[in-house]
Design an enzyme around this catalytic site. Structure first.
Site, PDB file in Angstrom:
ATOM      1  N   GLY A  46     -22.673 -23.156 -49.090  1.00  0.00           N
ATOM      2  CA  GLY A  46     -22.346 -23.488 -50.290  1.00  0.00           C
ATOM      3  C   GLY A  46     -21.137 -22.672 -50.861  1.00  0.00           C
ATOM      4  CD  GLN A  51     -18.344 -18.331 -53.278  1.00  0.00           C
ATOM      5  OE1 GLN A  51     -19.050 -18.975 -53.311  1.00  0.00           O
ATOM      6  NE2 GLN A  51     -18.607 -17.464 -52.310  1.00  0.00           N
ATOM      7  CB  CYS A  91     -22.107 -14.315 -50.554  1.00  0.00           C
ATOM      8  SG  CYS A  91     -21.069 -14.823 -51.620  1.00  0.00           S
ATOM      9  CG  LEU A  92     -18.920 -18.656 -47.236  1.00  0.00           C
ATOM     10  CD1 LEU A  92     -18.231 -19.914 -47.702  1.00  0.00           C
ATOM     11  CD2 LEU A  92     -18.659 -18.359 -45.760  1.00  0.00           C
ATOM     12  CG  HIS A 133     -26.080 -17.421 -52.935  1.00  0.00           C
ATOM     13  ND1 HIS A 133     -26.262 -16.400 -52.136  1.00  0.00           N
ATOM     14  CD2 HIS A 133     -24.796 -17.787 -53.197  1.00  0.00           C
ATOM     15  CE1 HIS A 133     -25.190 -15.999 -51.903  1.00  0.00           C
ATOM     16  NE2 HIS A 133     -24.082 -16.721 -52.195  1.00  0.00           N
ATOM     17  CD  GLU A 134     -23.244 -21.277 -53.623  1.00  0.00           C
ATOM     18  OE1 GLU A 134     -22.156 -20.897 -53.985  1.00  0.00           O
ATOM     19  OE2 GLU A 134     -23.482 -21.070 -52.429  1.00  0.00           O
ATOM     20  CG  HIS A 137     -21.360 -17.413 -56.406  1.00  0.00           C
ATOM     21  ND1 HIS A 137     -20.783 -16.190 -56.205  1.00  0.00           N
ATOM     22  CD2 HIS A 137     -21.831 -17.825 -55.325  1.00  0.00           C
ATOM     23  CE1 HIS A 137     -20.768 -15.971 -55.105  1.00  0.00           C
ATOM     24  NE2 HIS A 137     -21.586 -16.711 -54.363  1.00  0.00           N
TER      25      HIS A 137
END
Ligand code: CO
Length: 166
Positions: A46, A51, A91-92, A133-134, A137
């Site tokens: 995701g 991000q 997480c990226l 999670h997304e 953000h």
């Protein structure tokens, strides 16, 4: 194919509350394409627009299943199960780190597609986790704010105690 730079922890963009996406135009479609390219290159599940430095309420999720890339514009969670799941998350924007995070087992989200049409999506297990999670953000929240504990390097390699597994 355009890969955008994924911002990492410490970048102020990751802590901002994002604005609603008002325009469903070519610019949005390019953003969505770039985000998908960026997500696939990074091999994540995701990615949220902040991000890549775009402070708009846009996320994509790709679990590698037949559903392909799910695009959620202005998403809102409208139902969450009382039943929870406890599992590993990364997480990226925080490469090399993982934590154990408790999330709802199921969520229902209302969002718009790339043309502005409203739809609902129900997610369970990994999809529910990815949605939570997304969406976090978009409000400047990272999983490390909510995790039960951080995993050690050894645990990230694979040795997680059984009761922490999903
Ligand atoms: Co993330």
């Amino acid at each position: 194919m355009a890969i955008r730079k994924i911002l990492e922890l410490g970048d102020p963009s990751l802590r901002k509350v994002c604005k609603k996406q008002e325009q469903f135009n070519l610019r949005l479609h390019i953003l969505l394409k770039d985000m998908a390219d960026t997500l696939h290159k990074a091999e994540g599940v995701g990615l949220a627009a902040p991000q890549v430095g775009i402070l708009r309420r846009v996320v994509i999720i790709d679990l590698g299943d037949e559903a392909g890339v799910r695009e959620l514009i202005n998403p809102e969670i409208i139902e969450r199960s009382e039943e929870t799941q406890c599992g590993r998350e990364g997480c990226l924007s925080l490469p090399g780190r993982q934590g154990i995070v408790t999330r709802p087992k199921r969520v229902k989200v209302r969002a718009q597609d790339r043309h502005g049409r409203f739809f609902e999506l129900e997610g369970e297990d990994l999809l529910a986790r990815a949605i939570c999670h997304e969406l976090d953000h978009l409000d400047g929240v990272l999983y490390i704010d909510e995790m039960d504990r951080e995993l050690s390097e050894e645990e990230i390699e694979g040795h997680v105690p059984e009761d922490d597994e999903q």
